[in-house]
Scaffold this motif. Structure first.
Motif, PDB file in Angstrom:
ATOM      1  N   PRO A  10       0.842  -1.203   0.000  1.00  0.00           N
ATOM      2  CA  PRO A  10       0.000   0.000   0.000  1.00  0.00           C
ATOM      3  C   PRO A  10       0.874   1.248   0.000  1.00  0.00           C
ATOM      4  O   PRO A  10       1.935   1.275   0.610  1.00  0.00           O
ATOM      5  N   ASP A  11       0.435   2.251  -0.708  1.00  0.00           N
ATOM      6  CA  ASP A  11       1.161   3.513  -0.779  1.00  0.00           C
ATOM      7  C   ASP A  11       0.994   4.239   0.556  1.00  0.00           C
ATOM      8  O   ASP A  11      -0.130   4.592   0.926  1.00  0.00           O
ATOM      9  N   PRO A  12       2.107   4.457   1.289  1.00  0.00           N
ATOM     10  CA  PRO A  12       1.987   5.113   2.590  1.00  0.00           C
ATOM     11  C   PRO A  12       1.525   6.564   2.489  1.00  0.00           C
ATOM     12  O   PRO A  12       1.146   7.172   3.468  1.00  0.00           O
ATOM     13  N   HIS A  13       1.540   7.115   1.281  1.00  0.00           N
ATOM     14  CA  HIS A  13       1.104   8.498   1.098  1.00  0.00           C
ATOM     15  C   HIS A  13      -0.276   8.572   0.449  1.00  0.00           C
ATOM     16  O   HIS A  13      -0.745   9.650   0.114  1.00  0.00           O
ATOM     17  N   ALA A  14      -0.908   7.417   0.263  1.00  0.00           N
ATOM     18  CA  ALA A  14      -2.245   7.400  -0.321  1.00  0.00           C
ATOM     19  C   ALA A  14      -3.220   8.049   0.658  1.00  0.00           C
ATOM     20  O   ALA A  14      -3.141   7.850   1.859  1.00  0.00           O
ATOM     21  N   LEU A  15      -4.116   8.813   0.114  1.00  0.00           N
ATOM     22  CA  LEU A  15      -5.103   9.514   0.939  1.00  0.00           C
ATOM     23  C   LEU A  15      -6.501   9.062   0.560  1.00  0.00           C
ATOM     24  O   LEU A  15      -6.754   8.737  -0.599  1.00  0.00           O
ATOM     25  N   PRO A  16      -7.412   9.096   1.512  1.00  0.00           N
ATOM     26  CA  PRO A  16      -8.811   8.906   1.151  1.00  0.00           C
ATOM     27  C   PRO A  16      -9.196   9.977   0.121  1.00  0.00           C
ATOM     28  O   PRO A  16      -8.636  11.078   0.100  1.00  0.00           O
ATOM     29  N   ASP A  17     -10.170   9.644  -0.712  1.00  0.00           N
ATOM     30  CA  ASP A  17     -10.540  10.517  -1.839  1.00  0.00           C
ATOM     31  C   ASP A  17     -10.772  11.970  -1.445  1.00  0.00           C
ATOM     32  O   ASP A  17     -10.241  12.885  -2.079  1.00  0.00           O
ATOM     33  N   ARG A  18     -11.572  12.207  -0.405  1.00  0.00           N
ATOM     34  CA  ARG A  18     -11.907  13.596  -0.054  1.00  0.00           C
ATOM     35  C   ARG A  18     -10.670  14.368   0.378  1.00  0.00           C
ATOM     36  O   ARG A  18     -10.489  15.523  -0.012  1.00  0.00           O
ATOM     37  N   LEU A  19      -9.786  13.743   1.163  1.00  0.00           N
ATOM     38  CA  LEU A  19      -8.562  14.444   1.581  1.00  0.00           C
ATOM     39  C   LEU A  19      -7.639  14.664   0.384  1.00  0.00           C
ATOM     40  O   LEU A  19      -6.981  15.704   0.287  1.00  0.00           O
ATOM     41  N   ALA A  20      -7.596  13.722  -0.544  1.00  0.00           N
ATOM     42  CA  ALA A  20      -6.787  13.902  -1.759  1.00  0.00           C
ATOM     43  C   ALA A  20      -7.334  15.055  -2.588  1.00  0.00           C
ATOM     44  O   ALA A  20      -6.567  15.868  -3.122  1.00  0.00           O
ATOM     45  N   ASP A  24      -5.307  18.416  -3.455  1.00  0.00           N
ATOM     46  CA  ASP A  24      -5.124  18.840  -4.839  1.00  0.00           C
ATOM     47  C   ASP A  24      -5.672  20.246  -5.081  1.00  0.00           C
ATOM     48  O   ASP A  24      -5.083  21.015  -5.841  1.00  0.00           O
ATOM     49  N   GLU A  25      -6.786  20.584  -4.425  1.00  0.00           N
ATOM     50  CA  GLU A  25      -7.329  21.952  -4.551  1.00  0.00           C
ATOM     51  C   GLU A  25      -6.285  22.974  -4.125  1.00  0.00           C
ATOM     52  O   GLU A  25      -6.112  24.007  -4.778  1.00  0.00           O
TER      53      GLU A  25
END
Length: 154
Positions: A10-20, A24-25
């Motif tokens: 698993p990517d340790p920097h992966a974020l749940p969609d809303r936080l991603a 990105d915003e």
């Protein structure tokens, strides 16, 4: 003997969609405009539930924040809700609380616990707000995770 492909870690920097999406915003904006977006988030801090409002002793003070910020994490039906209060006079702190409250809403406890600890540093505000403010958001995230762990252990 056949070599099996290694399963991806698993990517340790992966974020749940809303936080991603929130990250990105921020990163899509020039640095000077990021502070304005943080102030917009400060106006969108979800209100605490009636139960939390009636029982403020349920909340925990986030000591890492200079401003009085209080949080309470609820786990019900495998979904987490973060209740947070922060004064309107502290818009950056209130903005950070709003980002976390909105980003955590509806996540499973495991998803909350998997949020990278450096999320506050990843949204592009480290040169726009003071390190003390980033430390406050990090404190909110660490306390949120601790509360989720405590709810799961109960």
């Amino acid at each position: 003997m056949t070599d099996l492909p290694a399963s991806p870690l698993p990517d340790p920097h992966a974020l749940p969609d809303r936080l991603a999406q929130i990250r990105d915003e921020f990163l899509e904006l020039p640095e000077p405009d990021r502070l304005q977006l943080l102030l917009e988030f400060s106006n969108e801090l979800p209100p605490v539930s009636d139960e939390v409002a009636a029982h403020p002793e349920m909340t925990e003070r986030v000591a890492e924040c200079q401003s009085p910020v209080y949080i309470y994490l609820e786990v019900a039906d495998d979904a987490v809700t973060m209740h947070a209060t922060a004064p309107a006079e502290a818009p950056t702190t209130r903005g950070f609380a709003s980002i976390l409250a909105q980003g955590i809403a509806g996540l499973s406890p495991d998803e909350v616990l998997a949020i990278p600890d450096d999320f506050p540093q990843s949204i592009g505000l480290t040169r726009v707000v003071s390190p003390l403010r980033i430390s406050g958001m990090t404190g909110m995230l660490m306390r949120a995770k601790r509360q989720v762990r405590a709810r799961l252990a109960a």
